[in-house]
Write a protein that holds these residues in place. Structure first.
Motif, short mmCIF file in Angstrom:
data_model
loop_
_atom_site.label_atom_id
_atom_site.label_comp_id
_atom_site.label_asym_id
_atom_site.label_seq_id
_atom_site.Cartn_x
_atom_site.Cartn_y
_atom_site.Cartn_z
N ASP A 203 53.68 -149.83 24.13
CA ASP A 203 55.14 -149.87 24.19
C ASP A 203 55.62 -149.73 25.63
O ASP A 203 56.62 -150.34 26.02
CB ASP A 203 55.74 -148.76 23.34
N LEU A 204 54.91 -148.93 26.41
CA LEU A 204 55.29 -148.67 27.80
C LEU A 204 54.04 -148.55 28.65
O LEU A 204 53.10 -147.84 28.27
CB LEU A 204 56.11 -147.38 27.91
N ILE A 205 54.04 -149.22 29.79
CA ILE A 205 53.03 -148.99 30.82
C ILE A 205 53.73 -148.42 32.04
O ILE A 205 54.71 -149.01 32.54
CB ILE A 205 52.27 -150.28 31.20
N VAL A 206 53.26 -147.28 32.50
CA VAL A 206 53.81 -146.62 33.68
C VAL A 206 52.84 -146.79 34.83
O VAL A 206 51.64 -146.52 34.69
CB VAL A 206 54.05 -145.11 33.42
N VAL A 207 53.36 -147.23 35.97
CA VAL A 207 52.54 -147.41 37.16
C VAL A 207 52.79 -146.23 38.10
O VAL A 207 53.90 -146.07 38.61
CB VAL A 207 52.88 -148.74 37.87
N GLY A 208 51.80 -145.37 38.29
CA GLY A 208 51.93 -144.21 39.15
C GLY A 208 51.93 -142.92 38.38
O GLY A 208 52.68 -142.76 37.41
N GLY A 209 51.09 -141.96 38.82
CA GLY A 209 50.92 -140.71 38.09
C GLY A 209 51.56 -139.51 38.73
O GLY A 209 51.25 -138.37 38.36
N ASP B 160 48.10 -133.76 33.52
CA ASP B 160 47.32 -133.21 32.40
C ASP B 160 48.21 -133.00 31.18
O ASP B 160 47.78 -133.22 30.03
CB ASP B 160 46.67 -131.89 32.81
N ASN B 161 49.45 -132.58 31.41
CA ASN B 161 50.38 -132.40 30.31
C ASN B 161 50.68 -133.74 29.63
O ASN B 161 50.80 -133.81 28.41
CB ASN B 161 51.67 -131.76 30.82
N ALA B 162 50.81 -134.80 30.43
CA ALA B 162 51.04 -136.13 29.85
C ALA B 162 49.90 -136.50 28.90
O ALA B 162 50.13 -137.03 27.81
CB ALA B 162 51.18 -137.16 30.96
N ARG B 163 48.67 -136.21 29.30
CA ARG B 163 47.52 -136.48 28.43
C ARG B 163 47.65 -135.71 27.12
O ARG B 163 47.43 -136.26 26.03
CB ARG B 163 46.23 -136.09 29.14
N ARG B 164 47.99 -134.43 27.23
CA ARG B 164 48.10 -133.61 26.02
C ARG B 164 49.20 -134.11 25.09
O ARG B 164 49.13 -133.92 23.88
CB ARG B 164 48.37 -132.15 26.40
N GLY C 36 57.55 -129.47 28.58
CA GLY C 36 56.66 -128.42 28.08
C GLY C 36 55.71 -127.80 29.07
O GLY C 36 54.67 -127.27 28.67
N VAL C 37 56.05 -127.81 30.39
CA VAL C 37 55.14 -127.20 31.37
C VAL C 37 55.78 -126.04 32.13
O VAL C 37 55.17 -125.52 33.07
CB VAL C 37 54.62 -128.24 32.39
N ALA C 38 56.98 -125.61 31.73
CA ALA C 38 57.66 -124.55 32.49
C ALA C 38 56.83 -123.27 32.52
O ALA C 38 56.71 -122.62 33.58
CB ALA C 38 59.04 -124.28 31.89
#
Length: 512
Positions: A9-15, A120-124, A63-65
């Motif tokens: 649905d979405l491809i993001v370029v850059g992490g 890492d949060n994005a992966r989770r 969710g990383v605060a």
């Protein structure tokens, strides 16, 4: 093209922060998201000073605060400046409102650690993350972007299709030009930075020991950012003509010379040693700070963060603009993927709001630079708006900032810019130059309309994160504009009673 013909649905370029944030917010809505990052994390990145909106707003939404709070980053309660006519350093705090008394702080971060936390949060959260994948171009079908072409971890050229592509790959983006148009660089903020890292530097007195220290001197200004108890990021911002002094192999000497020309920074580094190995061991140069792209969107594609625009770093706006634009982009993409509103309107809402936020910082920084009165300094003489050529270049850039979608006449009429801002510029200068009752006491910069405007959207994001929904952003910015949904994750049309003319806010010029 039907949905089952898309790989994602979405491809993001850059992490980086912008890419990780938009990817996470879209994946949290149940969509298929791929993030492609050219490098292997952790990797070095400049931009270590955050604003409260990122820490207590966006980072809470994704969710990383709590993880950031445990990371041990230095607490930043505001900024300390040796700036303007006042010869002594002065401080302001992020005391936004009583509601956010405990959250009116930010962090100074080592970006290698901060960016890794967000990725890492994005992966989770369900994002497929692939590192060491370099995007070289986008795929197109007619006027629409429908995917990317990239070299994978093994150097094999591949293609993947997606309903949307977000370019969050920063100022060195290889695909931003595919949006159409070009980047325009600001003559007023056409600076370069020479910077390095030091161990053992002095700290400001408590409670401001974690603040960024910004110090004007005849050649420009220095940043001094504490990254932990002993490590400090130190950089000099200069006019581009200074590049003649920064020859390859001689950067160390030039940086040392500049430090000696700034007594306060020299004092803070008197017992310090420069880091000479590892990721912080290089004296680096970055130039062409401030730019703006003609457009931030086209069908199927959005530019987020530095891929779209960047503004001078004196107010630590880089990560804020990246994560805030990521939130705006996620709202537009989520709305379109849900089939709730037309794409043209949602993309226009993203671009209008992102340009507006950029314009807020632009106005504040023009006023801030106009305060220094060093008559003998080429840097500061060139920055003052009393010079007609400089004023004209600022006005031209302001016209571009306005974009045309904001509906703000002051931005679209560059001839009115200086006159319309004169009172606000003077108001900020008066706050900075006013005496305080107790030496070292915070100055009430929040009493100025310019800084209130700069912080307003950040407060809204913090409100949404703290209270779990949109409670105070219920009026559109423009005729026919949209507002955030109740959960803040999409756009919706406002209620009819909220669309009156009095509800339309100009691009950063509310009274407070």
């Amino acid at each position: 093209m039907t949905d089952d013909e898309f790989d994602y649905d979405l491809i993001v370029v850059g992490g980086g922060p912008g890419g990780a944030t938009v990817a996470t917010l879209v994946a949290m809505q149940g969509h298929r998201v791929l993030l492609l990052e050219r490098e292997s994390f952790p990797r070095y990145q400049i931009g270590e000073s955050l604003l409260p909106s990122t820490v207590h707003g966006v980072c809470r939404l994704i969710g990383v605060a709590d993880e950031l709070a445990r990371a041990g980053f230095p607490l930043k309660r505001g900024g300390t400046f040796r700036w303007g006519r006042n010869p002594e350093p002065w401080t302001f705090a992020f005391a936004i409102s009583p509601r956010f008394a405990s959250d009116a702080t930010a962090y100074q971060v080592e970006r290698m650690t901060f960016d890794q936390i967000l990725l890492d949060n994005a992966r989770r959260r369900g994002v497929t993350v692939r590192e060491r994948c370099a995007v070289v171009d986008v795929l197109e079908e007619g006027d629409r972007v429908c995917g990317v072409r990239f070299d994978d971890e093994d150097g094999v050229r591949r293609e993947l299709r997606s309903r949307y592509v977000v370019d969050a790959s920063g100022h060195r983006s290889r695909i931003h030009h595919r949006i159409g148009g070009e980047r325009h660089y600001s003559e007023f903020f056409r600076n370069l930075a020479l910077f390095g890292y030091f161990e053992g530097g002095k700290r400001l007195p408590a409670p401001n020991s974690g603040n960024i220290l910004a110090v004007a001197f005849p050649g420009g200004w220095f940043w001094y950012i504490p990254l932990n108890d002993t490590l400090t990021s130190v950089g000099a911002v200069l006019r581009p003509e200074a590049l003649d002094r920064v020859r390859e192999g001689d950067r160390e000497t030039v940086l040392r010379r500049l430090i000696s020309e700034c007594p306060l920074i020299a004092e803070y580094l008197a017992e310090a040693t420069r880091v000479t190995d590892g990721p912080y061991g290089e004296v680096r140069v970055r130039k062409d700070y401030s730019y703006l792209h003609d457009s931030f969107t086209r069908p199927g594609m959005l530019l987020v963060g530095d891929a779209a625009c960047f503004i001078d770093p004196v107010f630590s706006s880089g990560v804020h603009l990246a994560t805030f634009s990521a939130l705006l982009a996620a709202r537009s993409i989520n709305t379109c993927l849900a089939g709730e509103l037309d794409e043209a309107g949602t993309l226009q809402e993203f671009e209008t709001r992102y340009r507006r936020e950029y314009a807020l910082f632009h106005d504040f920084l023009v006023a801030f630079y106009d305060m220094d009165q060093d008559e003998d300094s080429y840097f500061w003489t060139a920055k003052r708006l009393t010079d007609d050529d400089v004023a004209s270049s600022v006005q031209a850039f302001v016209q571009l900032v306005g974009g045309g979608g904001s509906g703000e006449s002051a931005l679209l009429d560059p001839g009115a810019y200086r006159q319309n801002r004169k009172e606000a510029f003077q108001e900020l200068a008066d706050v900075v130059q006013s005496p305080v009752d107790v030496p070292g006491e915070d100055r009430d910069l929040l009493g100025s309309s310019l800084l209130k405007g700069v912080l307003r959207e950040g407060v809204r994001v913090q409100t949404q994160a703290a209270l779990g929904g949109n409670v105070d952003d219920r009026r559109p910015l423009r005729p026919g504009g949209l507002i955030p949904s109740a959960d803040g994750m999409r756009w919706r049309r406002p209620e009819p009673e909220a669309t009156g003319g009095s509800a339309l806010r100009g691009a950063g010029h509310e009274a407070g």
